[in-house]
Each structure stands twice: as structure tokens, then as C-alpha cells.
Motif scaffolding. Structure first.
Motif, PDB file in Angstrom:
ATOM      1  N   VAL A  74      11.116  31.892   8.183  1.00  0.00           N
ATOM      2  CA  VAL A  74       9.804  31.271   8.005  1.00  0.00           C
ATOM      3  C   VAL A  74       9.033  31.311   9.325  1.00  0.00           C
ATOM      4  O   VAL A  74       7.840  31.657   9.349  1.00  0.00           O
ATOM      5  N   ALA A  75       9.688  30.980  10.424  1.00  0.00           N
ATOM      6  CA  ALA A  75       9.042  31.053  11.742  1.00  0.00           C
ATOM      7  C   ALA A  75       8.616  32.492  12.029  1.00  0.00           C
ATOM      8  O   ALA A  75       7.536  32.740  12.576  1.00  0.00           O
ATOM      9  N   TYR A  76       9.463  33.441  11.636  1.00  0.00           N
ATOM     10  CA  TYR A  76       9.143  34.860  11.810  1.00  0.00           C
ATOM     11  C   TYR A  76       7.850  35.207  11.067  1.00  0.00           C
ATOM     12  O   TYR A  76       6.942  35.812  11.633  1.00  0.00           O
ATOM     13  N   ILE A  77       7.757  34.824   9.799  1.00  0.00           N
ATOM     14  CA  ILE A  77       6.570  35.140   8.999  1.00  0.00           C
ATOM     15  C   ILE A  77       5.334  34.465   9.589  1.00  0.00           C
ATOM     16  O   ILE A  77       4.256  35.062   9.658  1.00  0.00           O
ATOM     17  N   ARG A  78       5.495  33.235  10.042  1.00  0.00           N
ATOM     18  CA  ARG A  78       4.351  32.530  10.656  1.00  0.00           C
ATOM     19  C   ARG A  78       3.853  33.283  11.890  1.00  0.00           C
ATOM     20  O   ARG A  78       2.655  33.493  12.052  1.00  0.00           O
ATOM     21  N   PHE A  79       4.789  33.648  12.775  1.00  0.00           N
ATOM     22  CA  PHE A  79       4.395  34.337  13.999  1.00  0.00           C
ATOM     23  C   PHE A  79       3.809  35.708  13.661  1.00  0.00           C
ATOM     24  O   PHE A  79       2.764  36.095  14.182  1.00  0.00           O
ATOM     25  N   ALA A  80       4.475  36.442  12.775  1.00  0.00           N
ATOM     26  CA  ALA A  80       4.018  37.777  12.407  1.00  0.00           C
ATOM     27  C   ALA A  80       2.647  37.743  11.741  1.00  0.00           C
ATOM     28  O   ALA A  80       1.834  38.652  11.941  1.00  0.00           O
ATOM     29  N   SER A  81       2.362  36.713  10.963  1.00  0.00           N
ATOM     30  CA  SER A  81       1.074  36.651  10.270  1.00  0.00           C
ATOM     31  C   SER A  81      -0.087  36.538  11.255  1.00  0.00           C
ATOM     32  O   SER A  81      -1.166  37.080  11.012  1.00  0.00           O
ATOM     33  N   PHE A 102      -2.476  39.683   9.422  1.00  0.00           N
ATOM     34  CA  PHE A 102      -2.522  40.005   7.996  1.00  0.00           C
ATOM     35  C   PHE A 102      -3.928  39.715   7.469  1.00  0.00           C
ATOM     36  O   PHE A 102      -4.456  38.622   7.679  1.00  0.00           O
ATOM     37  N   GLN A 103      -4.495  40.678   6.769  1.00  0.00           N
ATOM     38  CA  GLN A 103      -5.855  40.524   6.273  1.00  0.00           C
ATOM     39  C   GLN A 103      -5.915  40.053   4.826  1.00  0.00           C
ATOM     40  O   GLN A 103      -6.945  39.584   4.369  1.00  0.00           O
ATOM     41  N   ASP A 104      -4.792  40.221   4.099  1.00  0.00           N
ATOM     42  CA  ASP A 104      -4.804  39.847   2.695  1.00  0.00           C
ATOM     43  C   ASP A 104      -3.379  39.564   2.224  1.00  0.00           C
ATOM     44  O   ASP A 104      -2.413  39.759   2.961  1.00  0.00           O
ATOM     45  N   VAL A 105      -3.257  39.127   0.985  1.00  0.00           N
ATOM     46  CA  VAL A 105      -1.959  38.780   0.420  1.00  0.00           C
ATOM     47  C   VAL A 105      -1.058  40.020   0.335  1.00  0.00           C
ATOM     48  O   VAL A 105       0.153  39.927   0.539  1.00  0.00           O
ATOM     49  N   ASP A 106      -1.644  41.184   0.066  1.00  0.00           N
ATOM     50  CA  ASP A 106      -0.848  42.406  -0.056  1.00  0.00           C
ATOM     51  C   ASP A 106      -0.109  42.732   1.244  1.00  0.00           C
ATOM     52  O   ASP A 106       1.072  43.081   1.221  1.00  0.00           O
ATOM     53  N   SER A 107      -0.791  42.617   2.377  1.00  0.00           N
ATOM     54  CA  SER A 107      -0.121  42.905   3.649  1.00  0.00           C
ATOM     55  C   SER A 107       0.950  41.854   3.944  1.00  0.00           C
ATOM     56  O   SER A 107       2.011  42.158   4.491  1.00  0.00           O
ATOM     57  N   PHE A 108       0.690  40.623   3.552  1.00  0.00           N
ATOM     58  CA  PHE A 108       1.657  39.542   3.714  1.00  0.00           C
ATOM     59  C   PHE A 108       2.896  39.822   2.860  1.00  0.00           C
ATOM     60  O   PHE A 108       4.030  39.720   3.324  1.00  0.00           O
ATOM     61  N   MET A 109       2.686  40.199   1.611  1.00  0.00           N
ATOM     62  CA  MET A 109       3.793  40.493   0.697  1.00  0.00           C
ATOM     63  C   MET A 109       4.587  41.716   1.165  1.00  0.00           C
ATOM     64  O   MET A 109       5.810  41.749   1.043  1.00  0.00           O
ATOM     65  N   ALA A 110       3.904  42.702   1.702  1.00  0.00           N
ATOM     66  CA  ALA A 110       4.587  43.893   2.219  1.00  0.00           C
ATOM     67  C   ALA A 110       5.544  43.506   3.346  1.00  0.00           C
ATOM     68  O   ALA A 110       6.662  44.030   3.431  1.00  0.00           O
TER      69      ALA A 110
END
Length: 153
Positions: free
Chosen positions: A122-129, A134-142
Motif C-alpha cells: 500500500v505504501a508502495y502504491i501511494r508513493f508510486a502514484s 498516474f493520470q487516470d484509473v487505467d494507469s493506476f490499475m496497470a
């Protein structure tokens, strides 16, 4: 070393020991004038490191700024301060061992996410976002799909 209480410049070291991470020396001192005790830390002075930002501008590397980003990503997660300190110390050791005066913010960001994915997803996704913008949900999901195989290895 000035006394923080009376500003006198003479003090006596009464105890010295390395900090837990071994990166600095903690010294207990007594002021020769007022007799009050205070603590100082001695660290190695590292060469200045310039960070090249995405827009091409340069700014001096700021340890506290990077730590704030890591802390924010790990907020309300089961990540200890010791884990965050170790992550930051490891990244800095790698940066300074490169023997280069400049490093891109992208390189630093990659170093952080490579370590965070093993500490807390979760911390990884937060930092990476934030870092990968990330510009949209698709890039987040990828990105989520990309780390799924990592989770099960």
C-alpha cells in the motif's frame, strides 16, 4: 559548540557513543559556565548532491524532503520508523557511492519504490502514484497488475 542555554562556547564531553544506526556519534556535554547538560550529534559531511527535477531544474538533495514523502506513503501502515530510516539510509548510501554530483529525481524515485514494494504494498502504491504521476484509473490499475506477480513470489 555553543551552550543552548547560556551561549557559552566552552563545554566538556562527558559521554560519547555511536547512534543505533552507526551513522553518527552522540555526545553528552556539560557547559563549563552554567553547568547544564546538552546533547550533540556528530555526522560525516557528505559531498553536495544535486537533484535534477523532471522539468530540468536542479536543487540540492534534501534528506528531510525525501523522508517526508516516505513517511506520507507509510502513514497509517504497519511500517516502523526503523524501516523507513533503513530505507532512506540505504538509498543515500547507494547515491553517494555512485560518486556522481548529480542524480535525477526519477532515479531516486525508482530506488524508493524498489524498496517499498518489499516493505508494504500500500505504501508502495501511494508513493508510486505521486512519483509516477498516474493520470487516470487505467494507469493506476496497470501498476497494481504489475506488482501482483511480485506479491505471490
Amino acid at each position: 559548540m555553543k551552550c543552548p542555554y547560556c551561549k557559552h562556547t566552552e563545554s566538556k564531553v562527558i559521554d560519547s557513543r555511536p547512534t543505533v544506526d552507526g551513522e553518527s556519534i552522540r555526545r553528552r556535554r556539560t557547559c563549563q559556565k552554567c553547568g547544564k547538560r546538552f546533547t550533540t550529534y556528530e555526522t560525516i559531511e557528505t559531498s553536495s548532491l544535486m537533484v535534477i527535477k523532471k522539468d530540468g531544474s536542479r536543487q540540492q538533495y534534501d534528506r528531510e524532503k525525501l523522508m517526508r514523502g516516505i513517511v506520507k506513503a507509510c502513514q497509517k501502515r504497519p511500517v516502523t520508523k526503523a524501516q523507513m530510516d533503513a530505507l532512506l539510509s540505504d538509498i543515500e548510501q547507494k547515491l553517494y557511492s555512485r560518486m556522481e554530483n548529480e542524480v535525477s529525481s526519477m532515479t531516486i524515485g525508482e530506488m524508493v519504490v524498489e524498496r517499498l514494494v518489499d516493505i508494504d504494498e500500500v505504501a508502495y502504491i501511494r508513493f508510486a502514484s505521486v512519483y509516477r504521476d498516474f493520470q487516470d484509473v487505467d494507469s493506476f490499475m496497470a501498476e497494481l497488475r504489475r506488482i501482483q506477480p511480485h506479491k505471490h513470489s
